[in-house]
Design a protein around this motif. Sequence first.
Motif, PDB file in Angstrom:
ATOM      1  N   MET A  55     -19.528-100.901  23.317  1.00  0.00           N
ATOM      2  CA  MET A  55     -19.530-100.333  21.962  1.00  0.00           C
ATOM      3  C   MET A  55     -18.608-101.141  21.061  1.00  0.00           C
ATOM      4  N   SER A  56     -19.101-101.472  19.896  1.00  0.00           N
ATOM      5  CA  SER A  56     -18.317-102.307  18.974  1.00  0.00           C
ATOM      6  C   SER A  56     -18.413-101.749  17.566  1.00  0.00           C
ATOM      7  N   VAL A  57     -17.332-101.918  16.839  1.00  0.00           N
ATOM      8  CA  VAL A  57     -17.312-101.500  15.432  1.00  0.00           C
ATOM      9  C   VAL A  57     -17.162-102.744  14.567  1.00  0.00           C
ATOM     10  N   ILE A  58     -18.133-102.952  13.685  1.00  0.00           N
ATOM     11  CA  ILE A  58     -18.057-104.076  12.749  1.00  0.00           C
ATOM     12  C   ILE A  58     -17.755-103.519  11.371  1.00  0.00           C
ATOM     13  N   ALA A  59     -16.671-103.962  10.780  1.00  0.00           N
ATOM     14  CA  ALA A  59     -16.315-103.529   9.428  1.00  0.00           C
ATOM     15  C   ALA A  59     -16.900-104.505   8.423  1.00  0.00           C
ATOM     16  N   ALA A  85     -19.402 -91.729  16.657  1.00  0.00           N
ATOM     17  CA  ALA A  85     -20.509 -92.702  16.561  1.00  0.00           C
ATOM     18  C   ALA A  85     -20.455 -93.702  17.712  1.00  0.00           C
ATOM     19  N   THR A  86     -19.240 -94.140  18.083  1.00  0.00           N
ATOM     20  CA  THR A  86     -19.151 -95.130  19.166  1.00  0.00           C
ATOM     21  C   THR A  86     -19.518 -94.511  20.519  1.00  0.00           C
ATOM     22  N   LEU A 140     -21.576 -99.792  12.271  1.00  0.00           N
ATOM     23  CA  LEU A 140     -21.215-100.562  11.074  1.00  0.00           C
ATOM     24  C   LEU A 140     -20.382 -99.669  10.178  1.00  0.00           C
ATOM     25  N   LEU A 141     -19.240-100.177   9.764  1.00  0.00           N
ATOM     26  CA  LEU A 141     -18.348 -99.392   8.910  1.00  0.00           C
ATOM     27  C   LEU A 141     -18.186-100.120   7.582  1.00  0.00           C
ATOM     28  N   GLU A 142     -18.712 -99.469   6.546  1.00  0.00           N
ATOM     29  CA  GLU A 142     -18.604-100.038   5.204  1.00  0.00           C
ATOM     30  C   GLU A 142     -17.263 -99.575   4.633  1.00  0.00           C
ATOM     31  N   THR A 143     -16.359-100.508   4.349  1.00  0.00           N
ATOM     32  CA  THR A 143     -15.000-100.086   4.009  1.00  0.00           C
ATOM     33  C   THR A 143     -14.342-100.971   2.953  1.00  0.00           C
ATOM     34  N   HIS A 144     -13.503-100.359   2.115  1.00  0.00           N
ATOM     35  CA  HIS A 144     -12.742-101.117   1.118  1.00  0.00           C
ATOM     36  C   HIS A 144     -11.507-101.753   1.751  1.00  0.00           C
ATOM     37  N   PHE A 145     -10.914-101.048   2.722  1.00  0.00           N
ATOM     38  CA  PHE A 145      -9.578-101.435   3.201  1.00  0.00           C
ATOM     39  C   PHE A 145      -9.567-102.084   4.586  1.00  0.00           C
ATOM     40  N   GLY A 146     -10.546-101.794   5.403  1.00  0.00           N
ATOM     41  CA  GLY A 146     -10.629-102.410   6.724  1.00  0.00           C
ATOM     42  C   GLY A 146      -9.335-102.280   7.508  1.00  0.00           C
ATOM     43  N   ARG A 147      -8.903-103.384   8.091  1.00  0.00           N
ATOM     44  CA  ARG A 147      -7.731-103.381   8.984  1.00  0.00           C
ATOM     45  C   ARG A 147      -6.410-103.143   8.248  1.00  0.00           C
ATOM     46  N   GLN A 148      -6.456-103.180   6.923  1.00  0.00           N
ATOM     47  CA  GLN A 148      -5.217-102.933   6.182  1.00  0.00           C
ATOM     48  C   GLN A 148      -4.765-101.486   6.381  1.00  0.00           C
ATOM     49  N   ILE A 173     -11.448-101.290  14.582  1.00  0.00           N
ATOM     50  CA  ILE A 173     -12.331-102.374  14.117  1.00  0.00           C
ATOM     51  C   ILE A 173     -12.293-103.560  15.078  1.00  0.00           C
ATOM     52  N   ASP A 174     -13.455-103.904  15.609  1.00  0.00           N
ATOM     53  CA  ASP A 174     -13.529-105.047  16.530  1.00  0.00           C
ATOM     54  C   ASP A 174     -13.732-106.353  15.766  1.00  0.00           C
ATOM     55  N   LEU A 175     -14.562-106.300  14.768  1.00  0.00           N
ATOM     56  CA  LEU A 175     -14.878-107.513  14.005  1.00  0.00           C
ATOM     57  C   LEU A 175     -14.899-107.126  12.532  1.00  0.00           C
ATOM     58  N   GLN A 176     -14.225-107.910  11.713  1.00  0.00           N
ATOM     59  CA  GLN A 176     -14.211-107.588  10.278  1.00  0.00           C
ATOM     60  C   GLN A 176     -14.794-108.752   9.492  1.00  0.00           C
TER      61      GLN A 176
END
Lengths: 186, 498
Positions: free
Chosen positions: A1-5, A71-72, A79-87, A95-98
């Motif tokens: 399972m992976s989360v892509i931001a 979800a995971t 897929l995570l649609e985000t303004h801030f991501g890893r911040q 988040i695995d991949l941004q």
Amino acid sequence: MSVIAITGTMGSGKSTIAQALSQQFSCAVLCEDEFNPAFSRSAQDVATWWQQGGDVQQFDFTLLVEAVERATANSELVLLETHFGRQHGQLRPLIDLQLWLDVPFDIAFVRKAGQLCRQFAAGEPQDAVAALQWMADFCDAWLNVTRPMFTWQKSVIGGQSDERINAEPSVAKVLQQMRHLLPQAA
Amino acid sequence: MDEYRPTLRLPKRVVLLGNDVFAWIASSMLLSRFGPLGIRITVCPGGQSAPSRAFTTTPAFGRFLKNLGVDEHDMLRACQGTYCLASQFSDWAHEGRDFWQPIGQFPHRLLGQELFDVWLSERKAGRLLRPLHSYSAHWTASLARKCPQAFGGESAFQDSGEYGYHGDLSGLRDWLRQLAMANGVEAVEGPIDRVFPNGRGGIAQVKLQSGQAVPGDFFVDLRPGESEDTEQRVMTVRQPGVRQVPVFTRCVATESGWVTVTPLADQTEYRLIYPAALTTDEAAQQQLRHVIRSSVASQTDEMAQVQIEGCGRPAGIDWRDNVVTVGAVTDRLETFSGTAMHLHHAAIERLVSLFPNRRVGRATRTEFCQRTQQMLQQNDEFCQVHWRLAAQRPSAWGQWLSERTGDDGLLAVYDQAGLISPRDPQTPPAWQYQSLLAAAGRLPQRPQLSTATLPPAETGRLLRELVKHNEALVADLPLHEEMLDWIHSRPFPESQAG
């Protein structure tokens, strides 16, 4: 399972790309805006937040984190649609991949303006007034808020991303750039 | 037989030739070893000060401060200092890709295997998208902008000492000079007029233009090499700093060179290194401007004063009779910030370690030079791996770099099975190569056979736990700017109570 931001400024095409990817992959799509209404309330709210120091951590993403974890558990790819991501500290460990969708600010602005105009054309009269007001505030805030915030986002959120994708061309070409980064199974 | 025939006794007076921070670091290192024996250490500037620039250190510098028994906050205060946990490399392997090199080893083994091997195995099986560097606590702290030091309490970084500093070199030089002189190092001022040979290929004394003679029975020449035959140029500019001071160095590849962005307490330094044959100074200034404009630090097109220097190829290491020349160690172009200072430490430590043994003869001198030169060459190999990544870029600079990098022999075994042969202890260890290459997308053909039996579900769970563990590790640390406020503000007033 992976989360892509999928990150980017307003108008960078996050939703469009996330939707296109979801058609290619069997994956769940989550949108930060649905869990953080600050950005959909008013341009003035955003300006106030920014002028008070723009502290990302003040947003509570507990519900979003729970949604991502659910979800995971059910999907190999989220897929995570985000303004801030890893911040944001709550999102970072998930988040695995941004990916940062990189578009010039004028294009992002025009895309956003176009989107609001289409909403204006399609909306009810009371929605139209609200949309028009949002647009006016957005334009008024461009010099002092929106543009500096875009610059900050590009530098900080973009800088924390694994890959910055040129999101100026067509959706198909953007997806083509992403192909080597994504899981094999389509 | 020469090994048993001493040509140099323990010196009575050591004279260091050099004007910059490296001479003052060396003086303190020599003093801590020779001071108790009553040996005099004299620093003889003998040249103009190099223009000030920002520096980055490796953990070796923290250990040096600890050995001297000084507070790192005093040092940071003297040189606009900040902390450093990692280097971020942007646009190196290709435009748009970022990767990180943490300062300090990935400490983790999972299921009895090296983290790299576990990561590679999962990656090759298509079960992992997360980059290798994201399993480092240094990366987590860098993104969270956390300081490696805690207020009063303990921190994992503090305990291990695995962090570095940024700062202003001239501020550090003045502070180290003051410290060394307070501890008993002597300093003479003024340019050197003449050097008097001792008849054996060494130096008897140097005479300053003021007429003062400085005799010595051992000389360490730390002056950088001549830089008239310049192949590359350096353009430096400082801009006002930012409130949210990064806790990492950033290194951005541009069209024809690279820009190192070093955060200081009040300023940010941008330093572009570019081949003079490929780029005019005007074009280089445009590239520098572009990097500055794309950062938060500057919202203006105004460029602060630009400083341009040339830099030549550093000369070799030499030791003739009673003169050791190690300026080459310090005069290097770094893609990995802090390398020059790290190598300088290693060279001086190696030199100092010879001296309790009174039988320093020709064989010892030759061995020192060979080993130190080898250390520099192996560091250059690592740098070349980095250059080779940038050489993939379809540009004149990529072509220029590819003409200056050696063959891929070093990486042949890595490409097959992920292994890097053991290196000199002072050169980058295998994990740094693995981290760099993996981040740039160059993966070995197959993972270690021993990872074939790893249970996928358990491996995935442990990798996720590792990420959470790193988050927990940095959660209670102060923000970098909070610690810098504490360090750089004036001392708190003493309590009036009681």
